[in-house]
Scaffold this motif. Structure first.
Motif, PDB file in Angstrom:
ATOM      1  N   SER A  74       0.828  -1.212   0.000  1.00  0.00           N
ATOM      2  CA  SER A  74       0.000   0.000   0.000  1.00  0.00           C
ATOM      3  C   SER A  74       0.856   1.254   0.000  1.00  0.00           C
ATOM      4  CB  SER A  74      -0.925   0.005   1.226  1.00  0.00           C
ATOM      5  OG  SER A  74      -1.810  -1.083   1.201  1.00  0.00           O
ATOM      6  N   ALA A  75       1.925   1.248   0.797  1.00  0.00           N
ATOM      7  CA  ALA A  75       2.779   2.429   0.927  1.00  0.00           C
ATOM      8  C   ALA A  75       3.584   2.699  -0.334  1.00  0.00           C
ATOM      9  CB  ALA A  75       3.730   2.263   2.113  1.00  0.00           C
ATOM     10  N   LYS A  76       3.740   1.683  -1.187  1.00  0.00           N
ATOM     11  CA  LYS A  76       4.576   1.854  -2.374  1.00  0.00           C
ATOM     12  C   LYS A  76       3.747   1.803  -3.660  1.00  0.00           C
ATOM     13  CE  LYS A  76       8.875   0.226  -4.457  1.00  0.00           C
ATOM     14  NZ  LYS A  76      10.002  -0.729  -4.340  1.00  0.00           N
ATOM     15  N   THR A  77       3.141   0.660  -3.937  1.00  0.00           N
ATOM     16  CA  THR A  77       2.446   0.468  -5.211  1.00  0.00           C
ATOM     17  C   THR A  77       1.118   1.216  -5.269  1.00  0.00           C
ATOM     18  OG1 THR A  77       3.485  -1.711  -5.375  1.00  0.00           O
ATOM     19  CG2 THR A  77       1.605  -1.273  -6.826  1.00  0.00           C
ATOM     20  N   VAL A  78       0.318   1.133  -4.205  1.00  0.00           N
ATOM     21  CA  VAL A  78      -0.967   1.850  -4.181  1.00  0.00           C
ATOM     22  C   VAL A  78      -0.727   3.361  -4.228  1.00  0.00           C
ATOM     23  CG1 VAL A  78      -3.067   2.283  -2.850  1.00  0.00           C
ATOM     24  CG2 VAL A  78      -2.130  -0.030  -2.979  1.00  0.00           C
ATOM     25  N   LEU A  79       0.353   3.805  -3.579  1.00  0.00           N
ATOM     26  CA  LEU A  79       0.728   5.221  -3.636  1.00  0.00           C
ATOM     27  C   LEU A  79       0.960   5.670  -5.074  1.00  0.00           C
ATOM     28  CD1 LEU A  79       1.920   7.944  -2.718  1.00  0.00           C
ATOM     29  CD2 LEU A  79       4.059   6.744  -2.274  1.00  0.00           C
ATOM     30  N   ARG A  80       1.751   4.906  -5.820  1.00  0.00           N
ATOM     31  CA  ARG A  80       2.051   5.258  -7.200  1.00  0.00           C
ATOM     32  C   ARG A  80       0.779   5.279  -8.053  1.00  0.00           C
ATOM     33  NH1 ARG A  80       6.715   3.472  -5.123  1.00  0.00           N
ATOM     34  NH2 ARG A  80       8.706   3.945  -6.161  1.00  0.00           N
ATOM     35  N   MET A 147       4.312  12.421  -0.985  1.00  0.00           N
ATOM     36  CA  MET A 147       4.384  10.981  -1.208  1.00  0.00           C
ATOM     37  C   MET A 147       4.972  10.647  -2.575  1.00  0.00           C
ATOM     38  SD  MET A 147       1.034   9.452   0.720  1.00  0.00           S
ATOM     39  CE  MET A 147      -0.193  10.505  -0.058  1.00  0.00           C
ATOM     40  N   ALA A 148       4.644  11.447  -3.589  1.00  0.00           N
ATOM     41  CA  ALA A 148       5.205  11.203  -4.920  1.00  0.00           C
ATOM     42  C   ALA A 148       6.712  11.452  -4.932  1.00  0.00           C
ATOM     43  CB  ALA A 148       4.516  12.103  -5.941  1.00  0.00           C
ATOM     44  N   ILE A 149       7.149  12.525  -4.275  1.00  0.00           N
ATOM     45  CA  ILE A 149       8.578  12.837  -4.222  1.00  0.00           C
ATOM     46  C   ILE A 149       9.328  11.782  -3.421  1.00  0.00           C
ATOM     47  CG2 ILE A 149      10.275  14.506  -3.348  1.00  0.00           C
ATOM     48  CD1 ILE A 149       8.099  16.678  -3.932  1.00  0.00           C
ATOM     49  N   ALA A 150       8.746  11.354  -2.301  1.00  0.00           N
ATOM     50  CA  ALA A 150       9.385  10.326  -1.471  1.00  0.00           C
ATOM     51  C   ALA A 150       9.560   9.021  -2.226  1.00  0.00           C
ATOM     52  CB  ALA A 150       8.575  10.098  -0.199  1.00  0.00           C
ATOM     53  N   ALA A 151       8.681   8.771  -3.210  1.00  0.00           N
ATOM     54  CA  ALA A 151       8.739   7.521  -3.969  1.00  0.00           C
ATOM     55  C   ALA A 151       9.984   7.425  -4.841  1.00  0.00           C
ATOM     56  CB  ALA A 151       7.492   7.374  -4.835  1.00  0.00           C
ATOM     57  N   VAL A 152      10.589   8.571  -5.190  1.00  0.00           N
ATOM     58  CA  VAL A 152      11.776   8.529  -6.052  1.00  0.00           C
ATOM     59  C   VAL A 152      13.046   8.968  -5.331  1.00  0.00           C
ATOM     60  CG1 VAL A 152      10.411   8.891  -8.139  1.00  0.00           C
ATOM     61  CG2 VAL A 152      11.356  10.867  -6.953  1.00  0.00           C
ATOM     62  N   LEU A 153      12.930   9.536  -4.137  1.00  0.00           N
ATOM     63  CA  LEU A 153      14.128   9.912  -3.384  1.00  0.00           C
ATOM     64  C   LEU A 153      14.847   8.660  -2.875  1.00  0.00           C
ATOM     65  CD1 LEU A 153      13.027  12.944  -1.140  1.00  0.00           C
ATOM     66  CD2 LEU A 153      14.689  12.977  -3.011  1.00  0.00           C
ATOM     67  N   PRO A 154      16.179   8.649  -2.900  1.00  0.00           N
ATOM     68  CA  PRO A 154      16.897   7.519  -2.307  1.00  0.00           C
ATOM     69  C   PRO A 154      16.596   7.426  -0.822  1.00  0.00           C
ATOM     70  CG  PRO A 154      18.401   9.325  -2.833  1.00  0.00           C
ATOM     71  CD  PRO A 154      17.087   9.658  -3.455  1.00  0.00           C
ATOM     72  N   ARG A 155      16.386   6.226  -0.336  1.00  0.00           N
ATOM     73  CA  ARG A 155      15.939   6.032   1.033  1.00  0.00           C
ATOM     74  C   ARG A 155      17.115   5.931   1.997  1.00  0.00           C
ATOM     75  NH1 ARG A 155      10.718   4.761   1.141  1.00  0.00           N
ATOM     76  NH2 ARG A 155      10.829   3.757   3.162  1.00  0.00           N
TER      77      ARG A 155
END
Length: 344
Positions: A74-80, A147-155
């Motif tokens: 949910s936190a990754k794929t559903v977000l996208r 959330m969109a920006i966090a999805a591509v920022l290095p963790r």
């Protein structure tokens, strides 16, 4: 503790079966439903409620394996998915309706806030990831942008905490702005058009822009919402430029040692839907359905982000981070207000 199987599966959520995913997905969806109920009946921001309820359910990640896979999905794929579907609300006709002056002001405000955020983060001793995350969310579309920006920022080890903090902060600040900014516009004697541009160009989240604008008048509400949609339309180009910049600097996140695609799939989907909608090929009823799906996907995703974050870590956020996002909020308000008065 999570087993090695779960850890491996979380690197590629799509490899998991429905049976493994449904418990976590169900919990996140139920949390989103509860958050929307609270929003509808008590006026609380749905995003904020989803995050807070999610934080209270962190034990599902810590103590049980059953829900972990679905929560991560949910936190990754559903977000996208939620971010991609935002494109169905974008039509490039709105650009022509407001004129190049307003469009230029919105773009300048975005770039200036990013630069300001970067400089402030350096002065306050905060990292570049937090600077991009907070400045991007403040200048584009609040929690959705975060959330969109966090999805591509290095963790790193602070990624989940910083995202939860940013979503919480921009939602709270948006709610305050929804109350205060219309009063400021009235005190300054802004006309109907200028008030709409000011509200749409400064308040972080779409829902609060709509609330603030239509609390003044229908015309102000329509102008503010249109300006806000222009800011939302900048999300995909911003994420695309950020992804390419990280790739060029060798700082992009890698999964299993592999480089990510040059253009994230959800960004392509966002742009494709915006293009198709601009051609008038998406019927209004379908557009409404896609917008509703986007909203529910984002609520589900932010609930999952809350579940993955320890409340104790949110409370440990340094004061400098709070100062940073408040300064960015005040800065973009000043830039847009000054620009709006010049245009008027």
């Amino acid at each position: 503790m999570m087993t090695d199987t779960i850890r491996s599966a979380l690197r590629n959520p799509l490899s998991l079966s429905v049976r493994e995913l449904w418990p976590g997905l169900f919990v996140c969806g139920l949390t989103a439903l509860a958050a929307q109920f609270l929003s509808d009946h008590y006026g609380a921001p749905a995003m904020l409620m989803a995050l807070l309820i999610g934080l209270s359910l962190h034990f599902l990640v810590e103590d049980g394996e059953r829900c972990v896979a679905g929560i991560s999905f949910s936190a990754k794929t559903v977000l996208r998915l939620g971010v991609a579907l935002l494109g169905a609300r974008i039509s490039f006709e709105v650009f022509a309706g407001l004129g190049f002056g307003v469009i230029g002001l919105i773009v300048v405000a975005l770039l200036a806030t990013l630069l300001f955020g970067w400089l402030c983060a350096s002065m306050l001793g905060r990292g570049w990831r937090l600077a991009i995350l907070t400045a991007g969310s403040v200048s584009i579309c609040g929690a959705s942008a975060a959330m969109a920006i966090a999805a591509v920022l290095p963790r790193n080890e602070l990624s989940e905490r910083n995202l939860s903090f940013t979503v919480f902060s921009v939602t709270l600040l948006s709610t305050l702005a929804m109350i205060v900014y219309p009063i400021i516009a009235q005190l300054l004697g802004l006309d109907t058009f200028a008030t709409g541009v000011f509200l749409g160009g400064t308040i972080h989240d779409v829902a609060q822009v709509v609330g603030a604008g239509f609390s003044v008048s229908d015309q102000v509400g329509e102008t503010a919402t249109t300006v806000k949609l222009i800011r939302v339309s900048l999300l995909a180009p911003f994420v695309l430029v950020l992804t390419l910049s990280l790739r060029a600097a060798g700082a992009e996140e890698r999964a299993g040692g592999a480089r990510p695609p040059i253009v994230p799939g959800f960004v392509l989907a966002f742009l494709a839907l915006a293009f198709v909608n601009s051609l008038g090929w998406i019927p209004e009823v379908v557009q409404s359905v896609l917008w509703a799906l986007s909203k529910w996907a984002m609520l589900t995703a932010i609930a999952a982000v809350g579940m993955k974050t320890e409340l104790r870590r949110i409370l440990e956020v340094p004061r400098q981070s709070v100062v940073l996002i408040v300064l960015e909020t005040l800065f973009i308000a000043g830039v847009v207000l000054g620009g709006t008065m010049l245009l008027s």
